[in-house]
Design an enzyme around this catalytic site. Sequence first.
Site, short mmCIF file in Angstrom:
data_model
loop_
_atom_site.label_atom_id
_atom_site.label_comp_id
_atom_site.label_asym_id
_atom_site.label_seq_id
_atom_site.Cartn_x
_atom_site.Cartn_y
_atom_site.Cartn_z
N HIS A 132 -54.61 11.63 -26.03
CA HIS A 132 -54.36 10.57 -25.05
C HIS A 132 -54.92 9.27 -25.64
O HIS A 132 -55.88 9.29 -26.40
CB HIS A 132 -55.11 10.94 -23.76
CG HIS A 132 -54.85 10.06 -22.59
ND1 HIS A 132 -55.50 8.87 -22.41
CD2 HIS A 132 -54.04 10.20 -21.53
CE1 HIS A 132 -55.10 8.31 -21.28
NE2 HIS A 132 -54.20 9.11 -20.72
N ASP A 210 -62.35 16.18 -25.09
CA ASP A 210 -61.75 15.48 -23.96
C ASP A 210 -61.28 16.57 -23.01
O ASP A 210 -60.28 17.24 -23.26
CB ASP A 210 -60.58 14.62 -24.45
CG ASP A 210 -59.73 14.08 -23.31
OD1 ASP A 210 -59.97 14.48 -22.14
OD2 ASP A 210 -58.82 13.29 -23.57
N GLN A 213 -57.93 17.47 -18.97
CA GLN A 213 -56.92 18.41 -18.48
C GLN A 213 -57.39 19.86 -18.55
O GLN A 213 -56.60 20.77 -18.27
CB GLN A 213 -55.61 18.26 -19.27
CG GLN A 213 -54.98 16.88 -19.22
CD GLN A 213 -54.44 16.52 -17.83
OE1 GLN A 213 -54.38 17.34 -16.92
NE2 GLN A 213 -54.04 15.27 -17.68
N LYS A 236 -58.83 14.21 -11.32
CA LYS A 236 -57.86 15.23 -11.73
C LYS A 236 -58.29 16.62 -11.28
O LYS A 236 -57.62 17.60 -11.55
CB LYS A 236 -57.68 15.22 -13.25
CG LYS A 236 -57.04 13.93 -13.79
CD LYS A 236 -56.81 14.05 -15.27
CE LYS A 236 -56.60 12.72 -15.95
NZ LYS A 236 -55.30 12.11 -15.68
N CYS A 375 -49.25 8.08 -21.90
CA CYS A 375 -50.40 7.59 -22.67
C CYS A 375 -50.63 8.41 -23.93
O CYS A 375 -51.77 8.61 -24.37
CB CYS A 375 -51.67 7.55 -21.83
SG CYS A 375 -51.57 6.44 -20.44
#
Length: 418
Positions: A132, A210, A213, A236, A375
Amino acid sequence: MTKTDQLTSPLDIQAIRADFPVLNQEAHPGKPLVFLDSAASSQKPRQVVDAMSTYLLHDHANVHRGIYALSERATDAYEAAREKVRVFINARSRREIIYTRNTTESVNLVAGSWGRANLGPGDVVVLSEMEHHSNIVPWQLLAEERGFTIRYIPVTDEGLLDLAAYETFLQQEPVKLVSVMHVSNVLGTVNPVAGMIRQAHAAGALFMIDGAQSVPHLAVDVQALDVDFLAFSGHKMAGPTGIGVLYGKRVLLEAMPPYMGGGDMIRRVTLEKSEWNDLPYKFEAGTPAIAEAIGLGAAVDYLGTLGMDNILAHEQIVVEYAMERLSEIPGLKVLGPGPDRRNGVTAFVMQDLHAHDTAQLLDMEGVAVRAGHHCAMPLHQRYCLPATTRASYYVYNTTADVDALVEAIYNARKLFGI
Ligand code: 7TS
């Protein structure tokens, strides 16, 4: 709820959906909302909103300041939420949990503090082609200033990281940090971070995940992974916007300079110089997002009650079903690997129908999906695609939602005479 959900899902999805009033509405007259954009931001259950509203209506005062009962109550709630997050990701200490605004700010914090202090000419930071923008741009900005090199792990045609190239980088380059997403927001790929972390450490490099997700969808244990930094966003994972987390190993955070200066992050200030507060406050300058932190704590409680393994198992059913149904549609191609190596999202392209037109036509049917580069422009360039249409799933989605998506795609195709 379809028969498949009833037979195999470990969760009572209809009871879960009742916690999310936003799902019970029509997107357009006669078109019930089918929400398939949780990778952008998930919906929030009543429990999260109630926790925030109770705090705002009855317990609000600034934290860490007032020597009075109300402020102490606010501070207790704010810090209790931090403890919930600590348990959720199995960090050793509450001091390792830094509140930020989101994943983006967490990555910028590591780049701006650890990166600025530790990176210079000759050093290498390894990212991947599937990142991203929030895990690319902060490093590019810093590389311009500090003169280090960025290498990108290539992505295979199937949507997996090229691990042979990764190994070569580690063996041949002076790599100081690897920063890679756990789960791709476009391909859905679940990257094998555990092994990648071991390899990075063997080569003397630090590793940041990261987790934007992954943390919402599967159990992430920072001690089991031995990861150095983990970034994720509250919004999220059934929590509110405006709150995110940076986990960092204490020894690293202790050695890092502050990222922002101001109130709360200092122990002592004179006109000549200042001394920094203890962790985690050294990195939390100014009045924080108190209600949002409490909301995140409630979200963690909510997900914990459902059980992360149950959430993952349910989503696997939905994603597997989506892959199966979408692949029936002529001219449609889902990006990324098979269902056993993915989670959460199905981004696709269709012959003769542009991604944005597809999303717009789906919206007419009440199906909310995202179109664009999500993104991740370098990843789309890798596949020579200007844009994809993406349906993403969370614990409240069912195979019936997938059926609605597929039917809406067939209707869109009919409208375009395909
Ligand atoms: N990393 C990944 C893997 C993401 O998917 C996102 C947001 C971010 C970082 C940034 O998170 P933020 O909370 O700081 O904005 N991804 C998306 C998306 O796929 N669609 O909208 C936002």
